[in-house]
Design a protein around this motif. Sequence first.
Motif, PDB file in Angstrom:
ATOM      1  N   ASN A 101       0.828  -1.209   0.000  1.00 55.31           N
ATOM      2  CA  ASN A 101       0.000   0.000   0.000  1.00 55.31           C
ATOM      3  C   ASN A 101       0.861   1.256   0.000  1.00 55.31           C
ATOM      4  O   ASN A 101       0.588   2.222  -0.709  1.00 55.31           O
ATOM      5  N   ASN A 102       1.939   1.234   0.785  1.00 59.99           N
ATOM      6  CA  ASN A 102       2.817   2.398   0.861  1.00 59.99           C
ATOM      7  C   ASN A 102       3.536   2.641  -0.463  1.00 59.99           C
ATOM      8  O   ASN A 102       3.723   3.789  -0.889  1.00 59.99           O
ATOM      9  N   VAL A 103       3.960   1.562  -1.107  1.00 59.90           N
ATOM     10  CA  VAL A 103       4.722   1.681  -2.345  1.00 59.90           C
ATOM     11  C   VAL A 103       3.913   2.365  -3.435  1.00 59.90           C
ATOM     12  O   VAL A 103       4.442   3.141  -4.236  1.00 59.90           O
ATOM     13  N   ILE A 104       2.590   2.118  -3.478  1.00 59.32           N
ATOM     14  CA  ILE A 104       1.777   2.696  -4.554  1.00 59.32           C
ATOM     15  C   ILE A 104       1.282   4.101  -4.224  1.00 59.32           C
ATOM     16  O   ILE A 104       0.524   4.690  -4.997  1.00 59.32           O
ATOM     17  N   GLY A 105       1.690   4.634  -3.058  1.00 56.99           N
ATOM     18  CA  GLY A 105       1.407   6.035  -2.764  1.00 56.99           C
ATOM     19  C   GLY A 105       0.246   6.296  -1.853  1.00 56.99           C
ATOM     20  O   GLY A 105      -0.111   7.456  -1.620  1.00 56.99           O
ATOM     21  N   MET A 106      -0.375   5.240  -1.296  1.00 57.36           N
ATOM     22  CA  MET A 106      -1.477   5.437  -0.364  1.00 57.36           C
ATOM     23  C   MET A 106      -0.907   5.818   0.998  1.00 57.36           C
ATOM     24  O   MET A 106       0.276   5.614   1.276  1.00 57.36           O
ATOM     25  N   ASP A 107      -1.768   6.375   1.896  1.00 53.06           N
ATOM     26  CA  ASP A 107      -1.317   6.780   3.229  1.00 53.06           C
ATOM     27  C   ASP A 107      -0.659   5.600   3.935  1.00 53.06           C
ATOM     28  O   ASP A 107      -1.135   4.467   3.855  1.00 53.06           O
ATOM     29  N   TRP A 108       0.385   5.882   4.679  1.00 56.60           N
ATOM     30  CA  TRP A 108       1.093   4.798   5.358  1.00 56.60           C
ATOM     31  C   TRP A 108       0.347   4.318   6.595  1.00 56.60           C
ATOM     32  O   TRP A 108       0.570   3.206   7.069  1.00 56.60           O
ATOM     33  N   ASP A 109      -0.587   5.138   7.143  1.00 55.22           N
ATOM     34  CA  ASP A 109      -1.228   4.769   8.414  1.00 55.22           C
ATOM     35  C   ASP A 109      -2.737   4.976   8.393  1.00 55.22           C
ATOM     36  O   ASP A 109      -3.354   5.184   9.421  1.00 55.22           O
ATOM     37  N   SER A 110      -3.348   4.888   7.220  1.00 51.92           N
ATOM     38  CA  SER A 110      -4.775   5.217   7.116  1.00 51.92           C
ATOM     39  C   SER A 110      -5.639   3.972   7.026  1.00 51.92           C
ATOM     40  O   SER A 110      -5.244   2.962   6.441  1.00 51.92           O
ATOM     41  N   SER A 111      -6.855   4.055   7.598  1.00 49.24           N
ATOM     42  CA  SER A 111      -7.808   2.962   7.434  1.00 49.24           C
ATOM     43  C   SER A 111      -8.155   2.767   5.965  1.00 49.24           C
ATOM     44  O   SER A 111      -8.478   1.668   5.531  1.00 49.24           O
ATOM     45  N   GLY A 112      -8.078   3.839   5.184  1.00 49.50           N
ATOM     46  CA  GLY A 112      -8.371   3.751   3.756  1.00 49.50           C
ATOM     47  C   GLY A 112      -7.340   2.966   2.976  1.00 49.50           C
ATOM     48  O   GLY A 112      -7.574   2.620   1.811  1.00 49.50           O
ATOM     49  N   SER A 113      -6.203   2.686   3.605  1.00 50.20           N
ATOM     50  CA  SER A 113      -5.174   1.917   2.908  1.00 50.20           C
ATOM     51  C   SER A 113      -5.698   0.544   2.514  1.00 50.20           C
ATOM     52  O   SER A 113      -5.291  -0.025   1.504  1.00 50.20           O
ATOM     53  N   THR A 114      -6.600  -0.003   3.307  1.00 52.48           N
ATOM     54  CA  THR A 114      -7.163  -1.326   3.005  1.00 52.48           C
ATOM     55  C   THR A 114      -8.169  -1.233   1.865  1.00 52.48           C
ATOM     56  O   THR A 114      -8.065  -1.950   0.863  1.00 52.48           O
ATOM     57  N   THR A 115      -9.153  -0.373   2.000  1.00 55.69           N
ATOM     58  CA  THR A 115     -10.234  -0.314   1.022  1.00 55.69           C
ATOM     59  C   THR A 115      -9.742   0.173  -0.340  1.00 55.69           C
ATOM     60  O   THR A 115     -10.131  -0.375  -1.376  1.00 55.69           O
ATOM     61  N   VAL A 116      -8.876   1.187  -0.345  1.00 54.84           N
ATOM     62  CA  VAL A 116      -8.388   1.731  -1.614  1.00 54.84           C
ATOM     63  C   VAL A 116      -7.458   0.738  -2.296  1.00 54.84           C
ATOM     64  O   VAL A 116      -7.598   0.455  -3.496  1.00 54.84           O
ATOM     65  N   THR A 117      -6.502   0.187  -1.550  1.00 57.78           N
ATOM     66  CA  THR A 117      -5.533  -0.721  -2.158  1.00 57.78           C
ATOM     67  C   THR A 117      -6.213  -1.962  -2.719  1.00 57.78           C
ATOM     68  O   THR A 117      -5.923  -2.394  -3.841  1.00 57.78           O
ATOM     69  N   LEU A 118      -7.133  -2.559  -1.952  1.00 52.65           N
ATOM     70  CA  LEU A 118      -7.826  -3.741  -2.460  1.00 52.65           C
ATOM     71  C   LEU A 118      -8.748  -3.393  -3.629  1.00 52.65           C
ATOM     72  O   LEU A 118      -8.912  -4.190  -4.560  1.00 52.65           O
ATOM     73  N   GLY A 119      -9.342  -2.199  -3.586  1.00 53.70           N
ATOM     74  CA  GLY A 119     -10.165  -1.763  -4.712  1.00 53.70           C
ATOM     75  C   GLY A 119      -9.342  -1.612  -5.980  1.00 53.70           C
ATOM     76  O   GLY A 119      -9.758  -2.039  -7.069  1.00 53.70           O
ATOM     77  N   ILE A 120      -8.150  -1.010  -5.838  1.00 49.43           N
ATOM     78  CA  ILE A 120      -7.258  -0.848  -6.983  1.00 49.43           C
ATOM     79  C   ILE A 120      -6.809  -2.214  -7.508  1.00 49.43           C
ATOM     80  O   ILE A 120      -6.832  -2.484  -8.719  1.00 49.43           O
ATOM     81  N   LEU A 121      -6.411  -3.100  -6.592  1.00 49.29           N
ATOM     82  CA  LEU A 121      -5.956  -4.428  -7.007  1.00 49.29           C
ATOM     83  C   LEU A 121      -7.061  -5.202  -7.712  1.00 49.29           C
ATOM     84  O   LEU A 121      -6.813  -5.916  -8.692  1.00 49.29           O
ATOM     85  N   LYS A 122      -8.288  -5.067  -7.221  1.00 46.88           N
ATOM     86  CA  LYS A 122      -9.409  -5.763  -7.864  1.00 46.88           C
ATOM     87  C   LYS A 122      -9.623  -5.248  -9.284  1.00 46.88           C
ATOM     88  O   LYS A 122      -9.924  -6.020 -10.202  1.00 46.88           O
ATOM     89  N   GLU A 123      -9.451  -3.937  -9.476  1.00 50.48           N
ATOM     90  CA  GLU A 123      -9.643  -3.339 -10.798  1.00 50.48           C
ATOM     91  C   GLU A 123      -8.610  -3.829 -11.796  1.00 50.48           C
ATOM     92  O   GLU A 123      -8.926  -4.075 -12.963  1.00 50.48           O
ATOM     93  N   VAL A 124      -7.355  -3.961 -11.354  1.00 54.28           N
ATOM     94  CA  VAL A 124      -6.279  -4.243 -12.313  1.00 54.28           C
ATOM     95  C   VAL A 124      -5.995  -5.737 -12.467  1.00 54.28           C
ATOM     96  O   VAL A 124      -5.244  -6.132 -13.364  1.00 54.28           O
ATOM     97  N   THR A 125      -6.574  -6.581 -11.595  1.00 52.70           N
ATOM     98  CA  THR A 125      -6.342  -8.018 -11.699  1.00 52.70           C
ATOM     99  C   THR A 125      -7.226  -8.616 -12.777  1.00 52.70           C
ATOM    100  O   THR A 125      -8.419  -8.319 -12.864  1.00 52.70           O
ATOM    101  N   ARG A 126      -6.631  -9.477 -13.620  1.00 50.42           N
ATOM    102  CA  ARG A 126      -7.350 -10.120 -14.716  1.00 50.42           C
ATOM    103  C   ARG A 126      -7.390 -11.629 -14.453  1.00 50.42           C
ATOM    104  O   ARG A 126      -6.434 -12.353 -14.782  1.00 50.42           O
ATOM    105  N   PRO A 127      -8.457 -12.128 -13.831  1.00 47.96           N
ATOM    106  CA  PRO A 127      -8.510 -13.536 -13.422  1.00 47.96           C
ATOM    107  C   PRO A 127      -8.200 -14.532 -14.537  1.00 47.96           C
ATOM    108  O   PRO A 127      -7.467 -15.502 -14.314  1.00 47.96           O
ATOM    109  N   GLN A 128      -8.728 -14.304 -15.734  1.00 47.49           N
ATOM    110  CA  GLN A 128      -8.512 -15.255 -16.827  1.00 47.49           C
ATOM    111  C   GLN A 128      -7.038 -15.335 -17.200  1.00 47.49           C
ATOM    112  O   GLN A 128      -6.504 -16.415 -17.486  1.00 47.49           O
ATOM    113  N   ASP A 129      -6.342 -14.211 -17.198  1.00 44.02           N
ATOM    114  CA  ASP A 129      -4.933 -14.178 -17.586  1.00 44.02           C
ATOM    115  C   ASP A 129      -3.999 -14.482 -16.414  1.00 44.02           C
ATOM    116  O   ASP A 129      -2.957 -15.115 -16.595  1.00 44.02           O
TER     117      ASP A 129
END
Length: 380
Positions: A58-86
């Motif tokens: 989460n820190n590497v991609i620029g999200m807050d280092w100590d925020s509760s939003g680090s979970t929701t934003v990071t997982l939301g971003i990962l879900k968007e960019v992950t391609r299950p079939q590939d």
Amino acid sequence: MEITGVSDLPLHYGRVPNWLIPIMRRLSRAIMDVMLLEWGPGKVVERLSNPLWFQGFNNVIGMDWDSSGSTTVTLGILKEVTRPQDDGLAILGGKGRNSLNVPLELRKLPGRFDVDVEKLERTSRLVAKVDSTLLQDGYELYHHSLILDEKGRWGVIQQGMNLETKFARRYHWISVANPVDELREGIAGAYNGVVLNVHESHEAKEVIIDLLGEDPRRISRQYLQLMSYIRGNSIESWLGLGTLGAISREARMIYMKPVDVNKVMKILNHVREFSPTNLQDALLLGLGPSTVRALSLISDLIYSEPPSYRDPVNYPYDPFKYAFAIGGKDGVPYPVRRDVAFEVIQTLEDIVSQTKLDKKDKSLALNKLRELKLGTSKRS
């Protein structure tokens, strides 16, 4: 080597700036490509299931280092960019109502996923029940994500919020056979002290299962008498009241939030109809936090089988150093440097592209990435 660290996750208001979201998406995808090439999807599940490794990502991609939003934003971003079939990797569920979509999303997985959908659906529900019912630490769950590879290796990341302190906790799981009897991968958050932790007491869980076969009216009566005792009545007044006379004079009083007895009676009657033989089935039948609190109190003071009162939060390592990669959304340790972010993204994408063009050069390309990492470490 002893590994220690601290991770507080306070509630931060505001949104991720529009200019930062594309950077997060592209950088996350580039890192994901490298991880999939290097490790494969199963290892990615394992890494994301580590509470503070996830925080470091989460820190590497620029999200807050100590925020509760680090979970929701990071997982939301990962879900968007992950391609299950590939990728052979899927991220299901999410924040709020999205957390309820896991069963539907499991049934929409590509054919390459060789998984037992019904078993995973049951596991997802049990994990949520364990962290909201068998562990009652003052945090209400509002995020649940299931991370899954094509062979059925899974991880769960869920987060709860303490509405009074405005701090969050993140709960991580990795491919256990029985969430009710096996421990999590870890919990990231601030240490609270005494909590109701039935999850880590085998004896208390056995007593609770036995109590579920009792007449709910008797359980209700015992609970009310115990609450009266805790409020100050002398133990001598209990003598001759059957099993209540077994209460230890040295019993440690642990405060538990009172429950609605009528509600507990309704749940107990419902669960008893199905005669569950294990706690997994009882939880899925509707056994909730209030009923478990009542049964835990009876188990402790009447049957001398207390639940654990240990707060299981832990800290594998401190991820703050990863916030120095490109900076953080809120300017800690410094504002996100777009030039550095795009340079890192381009480097990772070039390495992955080269590897995909010629699979024989995979080791060479990944070695270049390691050399780049070592060179960066020396400069810093």
